[in-house]
Design a protein around this motif. Structure first.
Motif, PDB file in Angstrom:
ATOM      1  N   UNK A 186      33.064  38.326  -4.394  1.00  0.00           N
ATOM      2  CA  UNK A 186      33.086  39.153  -5.592  1.00  0.00           C
ATOM      3  C   UNK A 186      32.365  40.481  -5.361  1.00  0.00           C
ATOM      4  N   UNK A 187      31.180  40.380  -4.744  1.00  0.00           N
ATOM      5  CA  UNK A 187      30.362  41.571  -4.520  1.00  0.00           C
ATOM      6  C   UNK A 187      31.092  42.575  -3.625  1.00  0.00           C
ATOM      7  N   UNK A 188      31.692  42.065  -2.540  1.00  0.00           N
ATOM      8  CA  UNK A 188      32.380  42.963  -1.609  1.00  0.00           C
ATOM      9  C   UNK A 188      33.609  43.576  -2.288  1.00  0.00           C
TER      10      UNK A 188
ATOM     11  N   UNK B 251      34.039  44.167  -5.398  1.00  0.00           N
ATOM     12  CA  UNK B 251      33.573  45.195  -6.341  1.00  0.00           C
ATOM     13  C   UNK B 251      33.391  46.528  -5.634  1.00  0.00           C
ATOM     14  N   UNK B 252      32.743  46.461  -4.462  1.00  0.00           N
ATOM     15  CA  UNK B 252      32.513  47.706  -3.711  1.00  0.00           C
ATOM     16  C   UNK B 252      33.843  48.303  -3.255  1.00  0.00           C
ATOM     17  N   UNK B 253      34.781  47.468  -2.810  1.00  0.00           N
ATOM     18  CA  UNK B 253      36.103  47.944  -2.405  1.00  0.00           C
ATOM     19  C   UNK B 253      36.785  48.663  -3.564  1.00  0.00           C
TER      20      UNK B 253
ATOM     21  N   UNK C 226      35.442  50.061  -6.135  1.00  0.00           N
ATOM     22  CA  UNK C 226      34.798  51.316  -6.486  1.00  0.00           C
ATOM     23  C   UNK C 226      35.211  52.416  -5.520  1.00  0.00           C
TER      24      UNK C 226
ATOM     25  N   UNK D  10      42.498  52.037  -7.427  1.00  0.00           N
ATOM     26  CA  UNK D  10      43.915  51.805  -7.704  1.00  0.00           C
ATOM     27  C   UNK D  10      44.771  51.806  -6.434  1.00  0.00           C
TER      28      UNK D  10
ATOM     29  N   UNK E  72      37.727  37.635  -9.961  1.00  0.00           N
ATOM     30  CA  UNK E  72      36.835  37.981 -11.077  1.00  0.00           C
ATOM     31  C   UNK E  72      36.473  39.460 -11.036  1.00  0.00           C
TER      32      UNK E  72
ATOM     33  N   UNK F 119      39.395  41.524 -12.262  1.00  0.00           N
ATOM     34  CA  UNK F 119      39.531  41.453 -13.720  1.00  0.00           C
ATOM     35  C   UNK F 119      38.498  42.331 -14.408  1.00  0.00           C
ATOM     36  N   UNK F 120      37.248  42.262 -13.912  1.00  0.00           N
ATOM     37  CA  UNK F 120      36.196  43.058 -14.537  1.00  0.00           C
ATOM     38  C   UNK F 120      36.439  44.550 -14.352  1.00  0.00           C
ATOM     39  N   UNK F 121      37.124  44.901 -13.270  1.00  0.00           N
ATOM     40  CA  UNK F 121      37.413  46.302 -13.010  1.00  0.00           C
ATOM     41  C   UNK F 121      38.514  46.800 -13.931  1.00  0.00           C
ATOM     42  N   UNK F 122      39.222  45.876 -14.555  1.00  0.00           N
ATOM     43  CA  UNK F 122      40.255  46.282 -15.504  1.00  0.00           C
ATOM     44  C   UNK F 122      41.663  46.226 -14.936  1.00  0.00           C
TER      45      UNK F 122
END
Lengths: 336, 349
Positions: free
Chosen positions: A221-223, A225-227, A229, A233, A251, A254-257
Motif C-alpha cells: 500500500x505504502x509503495x 501510494x508513492x507511485x 503520487x 493517472x 486500497x 481507491x483512496x487516491x480516487x
C-alpha cells in the motif's frame, strides 16, 4: 560461587545431553513406527516414503496435507517424516526409508547440497527419488527421477501473456508499475524475470516503476501510494509479485480516487482467498496460481514411472490463472 | 537551546524534501480530492504517524537511559487483538461497539506489555536491553497465536477510520500524533515530570536520594512507550484493514531508536528532545517515500538509507561539526550571540 557455577555448568551439560538424546531417539521412532505391512505390497499398491522440509508456513502445511492425502487416497502406503528444517533429520529419514525397502521416495530438500551420498544409496538400492517443490544442486542428475515444483518464471510469463492479450487493440504506451517481493528471494527474482521476458517483445508495454513491497500488504500500500503520487493517472497496470501486496495497493488506488480493476488493471500471483474476494468485488483483474496442492499430480507421476514411462527431469506444477469473471463462482471452493 | 538541537534535523528534512523537487515538480503540491487533502507531503505525515508515536514513547524511555526493543512486537500484538476483537464482535453487532471494544483490547494489551517491561526493568533490575528483548521475541509469538498465523482481513468500515479516515480533510492519524505529542510535551514541560525523567536518566541513585521515586518514573516511561506502540499498532492494522502477526511493526524498534538519535537525544540518557524525535521520524519516512517515488532500484534501498543516516549522524555530532564544518560555518554563526552560547552548552554536556 565459582565452584557452584562450575557444578551448575556440569549439571546443565548433562541435562542438555539427556534432552538431546531423548530428542534423537524419538525421531528415529517417528521414522520407523509406520513400517510393518510393507511386504505385502502388490504390483499397484506402492509404499512411498515422504520426507518433508517442515511446517514453516501455511503454504507448506497445505502442501504436506495435499501430498499425504493424495498418496493414501490412491491406495498407496505412506511413510511420512518431518525434517523440522534440519538436513541431518532428512538424511536419517531417507536412510530409514531405504532400510525399510520402500518403493519410492518423495523428498523436499531443506538445502540444495549435501544429499549426494544418501541419494546414491537410494539409487544403489533401486529406489526412485522424486523431488518436490525444491531442487537439489548436483552434477549427477541420474540420482532422481524428476523434480516437480512451481515454476516462478512461468508464473511471471503467464501474468505477462494475460496482460498482452487483455490489452490487445489498445493504442499507445501502456505504463506498468511493479511491486516486487522481498529482495533476493527466488519468487521475486523469477516472477520479475518471467514478466520482463514477455514485455521485452512488446515495446509498447513499459515498466515505469519497480520497487520492493516485501510481500506484505502494508508495504504494498505504502509503495503504491508513492507511485500514485509521482505518476498518478499515467499508471495503467499494476503487477504485484503476490496477492497480498496487490490487495494493499488496491486500497491505495481507491483512496487516491481511482477505480482498481477499471482505471488500473491489477495483476497478482498466488491465488489466495483474499485475491478471490477482491476479484469478486471487481477490484482485481487476475491472479496467477502458485499451487501447493500438487499431491494428485505427484501421485500420477509416480504411477507413470512405475508403469514404465520416462519422465522429464523438470516438471512444472499444473497452475491455472483466474480472472475476475471466474472469481465469484470459485470463491467458496478456495481452501487457503 | 532546543532551537540549536533542532536546527540540523530540520535542515536535513528540508534537503531530503527538496531533492524530490528535482525529480517530481509536483512533489509539494497538495490538493483536495474526494473531500480530503492528498499529496506526497500528506502521505509522509500520514504514513509516518506510527513511527512518530513510537519515537515519542521511545524518547522518554531512552531519556531514563533505557531502551525498549519490544515496541515492534507490541504493534503486532495490538493490531492482532484489535482485529480479532472486531471480527468476533462484528457478527453480533453492527454498531460502533466492536470498534470501542477493539480499541480497549488493543490499548489494554499494550499497556500490559509496557507494565511487564517496566516491572522487569524497575523492580527486578534486569538491564533494559535484555528485559525488553524478551517481549521483542515473545510478543511476535503472542501476535501469531492471536491471529493463528494467518493474515486476518476485516470487513468493518468504522475500524478503518483510525488509520485511514479523515477528519476536516486531514488524516485522522495526524490528530492522534498531535494528541499524544501534546500530552507528552505538556507533562514534561509544564510539570516536574520532565525534570524527574532527566534526573533519573542522568543518575538514578542520586535522584532516589534526592527524593524522586526513580522506580515509578521508569515504570511510567515503559508504560507510556507501550501505550504509544499500541496506538501505532492500531493505526497500522486499521490502515490496511487487516492484522498480520508476522510482519506488522517488524524492525520498528530500530527505526524508532534511529529517529530518537537523529532527533538529538543521547542513548546515555538525561536530556531528551521530543520534537527532535518527531522530526527524526519524519526524516526516516521522507527518505522512504523519496526512495519509492524517484525510482531507486530496491536492491540499493538500504544502502541509500544507510548513507543518509550516516550523514545525519555526522552532522549531529558536535565534534564532527567542529573539526570539519567549523571553519566555514563560523562566520554566519557569529552574528547570533545566542548561538555561540548554545555550542558551549553542547560541549559541556
Amino acid at each position: 560461587m565459582v565452584i557452584q557455577l562450575k557444578r551448575f555448568r556440569v549439571v546443565f551439560l548433562m541435562l542438555l545431553i539427556i534432552v538431546l538424546a531423548a530428542c534423537s531417539s524419538t525421531n528415529t521412532e517417528g521414522n520407523t513406527n509406520s513400517g510393518g505391512e510393507g511386504g505385502e505390497a502388490s504390483s499397484d499398491k506402492l509404499v512411498i516414503g515422504f520426507s518433508q522440509v517442515g511446517a514453516e508456513s501455511e503454504w507448506r502445511t497445505a502442501n504436506t496435507k495435499s501430498i499425504k492425502s493424495a498418496i493414501t487416497d490412491a491406495g498407496h502406503e505412506l511413510k511420512f517424516s518431518d525434517a523440522q528444517q534440519k538436513q541431518e533429520n532428512q538424511i536419517k529419514a531417507i536412510r530409514s526409508f531405504i532400510a525399510q525397502k520402500v518403493d519410492a521416495i518423495v523428498f523436499s530438500p531443506v538445502v540444495e547440497t549435501g544429499f549426494e551420498t544418501v541419494l546414491k544409496e537410494a539409487k544403489d538400492a533401486g529406489i526412485p527419488v522424486f523431488l518436490v517443490d525444491r531442487a537439489v544442486d548436483f552434477e549427477d542428475d541420474t540420482l532422481w527421477v524428476t523434480f516437480l515444483g512451481s515454476d516462478f518464471v512461468e508464473e511471471g510469463i503467464k501474468a505477462a501473456n494475460w496482460l498482452v492479450e487483455e490489452m490487445e487493440g489498445v493504442d499507445g504506451d501502456i505504463n506498468i508499475v511493479e511491486l516486487q517481493g522481498t529482495v533476493g528471494s527466488a519468487p521475486a527474482i523469477d516472477r520479475k524475470e518471467g514478466f520482463e521476458q514477455v514485455m521485452a517483445e512488446h515495446p509498447n508495454f513499459r515498466i515505469i516503476k519497480s520497487q520492493s513491497g516485501d510481500f506484505t500488504r502494508a508495504k504494498g500500500k505504502e509503495v503504491m501510494e508513492a507511485f500514485l503520487k509521482s505518476d498518478g493517472e499515467n499508471i495503467d497496470v499494476l503487477y504485484a509479485h503476490n496477492d497480498d501486496m496487490a490487495i494493499g495497493a488496491i486500497q491505495a488506488i481507491e483512496e487516491y480516487g481511482l477505480k482498481p480493476g477499471e482505471d488500473i488493471t491489477v495483476i497478482g500471483v498466488d491465488a489466495v482467498k483474499g485475491a478471490f474476494e477482491a476479484m469478486a468485488a471487481g477490484k482485481m483483474n487476475v491472479t496467477v496460481e502458485c499451487n501447493p496442492l500438487f499431491g494428485p499430480q505427484l501421485v500420477e507421476l509416480i504411477e507413470a514411472h512405475f508403469a514404465g514411462e520416462t519422465l522429464d527431469k523438470r516438471i512444472s506444477v499444473e497452475e491455472g490463472i483466474y480472472t475476475m469473471d471466474q472469481a465469484k463462482e470459485l470463491l467458496p471452493t478456495r481452501k487457503y | 537551546m532546543l532551537k540549536s538541537r533542532l536546527f540540523w534535523p530540520v535542515i536535513i528534512l528540508l534537503i531530503i524534501l527538496a531533492i524530490n523537487l528535482f525529480f517530481d515538480p509536483g512533489f509539494f503540491k497538495i490538493e483536495v480530492k474526494n473531500g480530503h487533502l492528498t499529496g506526497s507531503l500528506v502521505d509522509i505525515v500520514n504514513r509516518g504517524a506510527p513511527l512518530m508515536l513510537i519515537s515519542i514513547g521511545m524518547t522518554l524511555v531512552i531519556a531514563t537511559k533505557g531502551i525498549d526493543l519490544g515496541v515492534g512486537s507490541v504493534i503486532a500484538m495490538s493490531g492482532s487483538i484489535a482485529a480479532m476483537t472486531v471480527v468476533q464482535g462484528m457478527a453480533s453487532d453492527t454498531s460502533l461497539t466492536p470498534l470501542f471494544m477493539a480499541i480497549a483490547a488493543a490499548l489494554g494489551l499494550s499497556l500490559a506489555a509496557g507494565l511487564w517491561n517496566g516491572l522487569l526493568v524497575s523492580r527486578i533490575g534486569i538491564q533494559p536491553i535484555v528485559a525488553t528483548l524478551i517481549l521483542m521475541v515473545a510478543g511476535r509469538g503472542i501476535a501469531q497465536l492471536i491471529t493463528d498465523g494467518q493474515i486476518t482481513t476485516i470487513y468493518y468500515e468504522p475500524y478503518s477510520f483510525i488509520g485511514g479516515g479523515y477528519l476536516f480533510a486531514i488524516p485522522f492519524s495526524v490528530y492522534l500524533v498531535a494528541a499524544v505529542l501534546g500530552i507528552a510535551l505538556y507533562m514534561t514541560k509544564k510539570t516536574a515530570l520532565g525534570l524527574f525523567i532527566q534526573s533519573v536518566g542522568a543518575n538514578p541513585e542520586a535522584s532516589r536520594l534526592a527524593g524522586i521515586n526513580s522506580k515509578n518514573i521508569i515504570l511510567l516511561v515503559y508504560l507510556f512507550s507501550g501505550f504509544c506502540a499500541g496506538v501505532g499498532g492500531l493505526i497500522l492494522s486499521s490502515n490496511v484493514s487487516s492484522a498480520d502477526g508476522n510482519n506488522a511493526g517488524l524492525w520498528f524498534e530500530l527505526d524508532a531508536i534511529l529517529a530518537v538519535v537523529i532527533g538529538g537525544t543521547s542513548l546515555m540518557g538525561g536530556r531528551f528532545f521530543l520534537m527532535g524525535s518527531v522530526i527524526g521520524a519524519l526524516i526516516i519516512q521522507s527518505l522512504t517515500t523519496t526512495i519509492y517515488s524517484i525510482g531507486i532500484p530496491p536492491e540499493t534501498n538500504l544502502i541509500v538509507k544507510a548513507v543518509v543516516v550516516i550523514i545525519v549522524c555526522l552532522l549531529q555530532s558536535p565534534e564532527f561539526r567542529q573539526k570539519v564544518l567549523r571553519p566555514r560555518m563560523k562566520k554566519p554563526h557569529k552574528k547570533e550571540p545566542e548561538n555561540s552560547l548554545n555550542e558551549q552548552g553542547v560541549k559541556i554536556s
